[in-house]
Design an enzyme around this catalytic site. Structure first.
Site, PDB file in Angstrom:
ATOM      1  N   GLU A 218      19.723 -26.786 -28.624  1.00  8.46           N
ATOM      2  CA  GLU A 218      20.023 -26.152 -29.914  1.00  8.46           C
ATOM      3  C   GLU A 218      18.740 -25.818 -30.643  1.00  8.46           C
ATOM      4  OE1 GLU A 218      22.103 -27.089 -34.249  1.00  8.46           O
ATOM      5  OE2 GLU A 218      22.407 -28.478 -32.582  1.00  8.46           O
ATOM      6  N   ASP A 427      24.854 -44.012 -22.879  1.00  4.82           N
ATOM      7  CA  ASP A 427      26.175 -43.513 -22.481  1.00  4.82           C
ATOM      8  C   ASP A 427      26.596 -42.447 -23.488  1.00  4.82           C
ATOM      9  OD1 ASP A 427      28.841 -43.063 -21.869  1.00  4.82           O
ATOM     10  OD2 ASP A 427      29.268 -45.156 -21.426  1.00  4.82           O
ATOM     11  N   HIS A 518      18.369 -20.640 -39.019  1.00  6.38           N
ATOM     12  CA  HIS A 518      18.972 -20.365 -37.719  1.00  6.38           C
ATOM     13  C   HIS A 518      18.793 -18.905 -37.324  1.00  6.38           C
ATOM     14  CE1 HIS A 518      20.880 -24.291 -38.170  1.00  6.38           C
ATOM     15  NE2 HIS A 518      21.171 -24.223 -36.887  1.00  6.38           N
TER      16      HIS A 518
END
Length: 526
Positions: A218, A427, A518
């Protein structure tokens, strides 16, 4: 692992639907799903009441030669380790179609004489022609991580998918390193890792400046965390505190009625010392802290809570809780024979890899809090936002979170957690509970910003699981967090990183920098 195996669990040794006829008799399969043991002889074998002599049977473990049952004795035991499968073959008359009752009494070490009583239906013979099943992924039962085994799978992958992978099949380490982490290995996922920081952490275990490895695809994520880290560092660092730690397993016992379930729970209250002794005998690290009980109708739900050292500990507590439940099944079975109608090791109440309010209240993994105090002038200068804007937005965001029914009121804790989890071999499925984030903010009397974020169910480890894989170990090592005695240090650093991310995004939303940042990244990519 266990001192005994209760009768109610013995049927778990039998592989259902494995009973089949052969040209010269019949066969069925056993698999050890309970604990390491050894067979030392056969006392009795009956099928539908008919006795069969020991001379009729051979035992064939996976990847080994058959062993005649008559050759097994206390002096020459047959090893039956955990997860081992054994094909039992009888040379005799084939069985009639339909269901059959099998009663097999064996002498074992260390559990003494055990009786396996099950019912199974005779399965039809395997078809010899016209098998239209899908082609199987190549496996090597002797060494599935050898160069040949991996090459065969890669060839199968290429032929089946009609693709020519190039990067997928590149790995810089010995595939044997993943033997406990991944089956049917063919290659690696190369996720970009950026570094943020250094982040100044004022913890009890983590004290100093730490570089933070973030594995992500990202754009702006690393930059956003760096922005929050810069502000935190200029303010003197982040204060981090591990407040609690626990890992749970939640078995359930079913009775005929609610009154029997209540009686069982009352009996259990006097067995805490014995339960701890049985559970803790399975591990050097598991320490039983509590057993919570929850009654619902004829069901008695138990929730075992443990300390697990530096491991996340899900497998550790499963093994420990099974040992404790074996004690319950044995002792309560003697006190009240037949009253326990069903038992399951997990009732879904541990909420493993799922968000839950119970985890938030009772802690799962680590409960860790990160606190920051940001001077007013610094916040305005660096992030173009006043403390009042952030606190006001936080109040409104809390209402939005309640309306949406989320399990937290944070903004994006899963972002930094996912990047850290992938980089350090955690995990990743535990993001479901770990991302629960409770944020709080206020204006200090001096007009500065105080903010805190609590992760009440952060499931992390610095040993075990994927933490020992080469890349993941290196990422833990660059923070000084690999190995024993480091899990609280790591949890403090994680909380500090999440605080930086929350601060950065909150400021971006309030100052309208969120979308533009962004877009800038997207335009560069184009």
């Amino acid at each position: 692992m266990f001192r005994f195996i209760p009768t109610i669990l013995l049927k778990q040794l039998f592989t259902r639907n494995s009973l089949r006829n052969t040209p010269d008799g019949f066969t069925f399969s056993l698999k050890n799903r309970l604990a390491d043991e050894q067979f030392t002889g056969l006392q009795r074998a009956r099928i539908d009441g008919r006795e069969y002599p020991a001379e009729a049977f051979t035992l064939k473990p996976d990847g080994a030669l058959p062993v005649a049952l008559t050759s097994i004795s206390a002096q020459n035991p047959f090893a039956f380790p955990l997860r081992q499968s054994v094909q039992v073959r009888a040379i005799t008359q084939p069985l009639e179609p339909g269901k059959h009752t099998l009663e097999i009494t064996l002498h074992t070490q260390p559990f003494g004489t055990i009786t396996l009583l099950v019912e199974d239906e005779l399965q039809p013979d395997e078809p010899t022609t016209g098998n239209q099943s899908q082609p199987a992924i190549p496996r090597d039962r002797v060494n599935d991580y050898s160069t040949d085994a991996i090459s065969q799978r890669r060839q199968f992958l290429t032929e089946f998918s009609q693709t020519l992978p190039e990067h997928l099949i590149q790995n810089s380490f010995d595939p044997a390193r993943v033997q406990q982490n991944c089956e049917s290995f063919v290659g690696v996922a190369q996720v970009p890792i950026g570094i943020a920081g250094p982040l100044r952490v004022n913890g009890e275990q983590a004290q100093g400046d730490f570089l933070i490895p973030l594995a992500t695809t990202e754009g702006t994520l690393v930059a956003s965390y760096n922005r929050g880290i810069k502000l935190i560092n200029l303010s003197g660092g982040v204060l981090c505190t591990v407040q609690d730690g626990a890992m749970q397993r939640a078995p359930v016992f079913e009775f005929a009625d609610a009154r029997q379930a209540r009686t069982f729970v009352h009996w259990l209250e006097g067995q805490q010392r014995e339960l701890a002794a049985e559970a803790e005998a399975t591990s050097c690290f598991a320490k039983l802290r509590y057993v919570d009980t929850y009654l619902n109708g004829k069901l008695a739900f138990l929730r075992f809570g443990y300390e697990t050292g530096d491991a996340a500990g899900q497998n550790m507590v499963s093994k420990a809780t099974l040992a404790a439940c074996n004690y319950i099944l044995q002792e309560y079975g003697l006190l009240s024979p037949g009253s326990i109608e069903h038992f399951f090791l997990e009732s879904n109440m541990a909420t493993d890899k799922k968000p839950s309010q119970l985890n938030i209240l009772r802690t799962r993994g680590k409960r860790v809090t990160a606190e920051v105090r940001i001077p007013r002038a610094l916040l305005i200068r660096e992030l173009q936002v006043e403390p009042e804007q952030l606190v006001h937005h936080a109040r409104i965001g809390d209402v939005g979170a309640r309306l949406a029914g989320t399990n937290n009121n944070g903004l994006h804790s899963a972002n930094g957690l996912a990047a850290l989890f992938i980089a350090t071999g955690q995990d990743v499925a535990c993001l479901a509970e770990s991302s629960a984030a409770i944020t709080y903010s206020e204006i200090t009397p001096e007009g500065d910003l105080y903010g805190s974020i609590t992760l009440p169910s952060l499931v992390v480890g610095t040993v075990g699981g994927g933490t020992g894989l080469p890349t993941q170990r290196e990422c833990l090592e660059l923070m000084g967090c690999y190995g024993t005695g480091k899990v609280n240090k790591f949890a403090e650093i994680v909380a500090g990183v999440i605080a930086a991310g929350e601060l950065s995004l909150a400021a971006a939303i309030s100052s309208l920098d969120w979308v533009s940042s962004h877009d800038a990244t997207r335009n560069k990519a184009i």
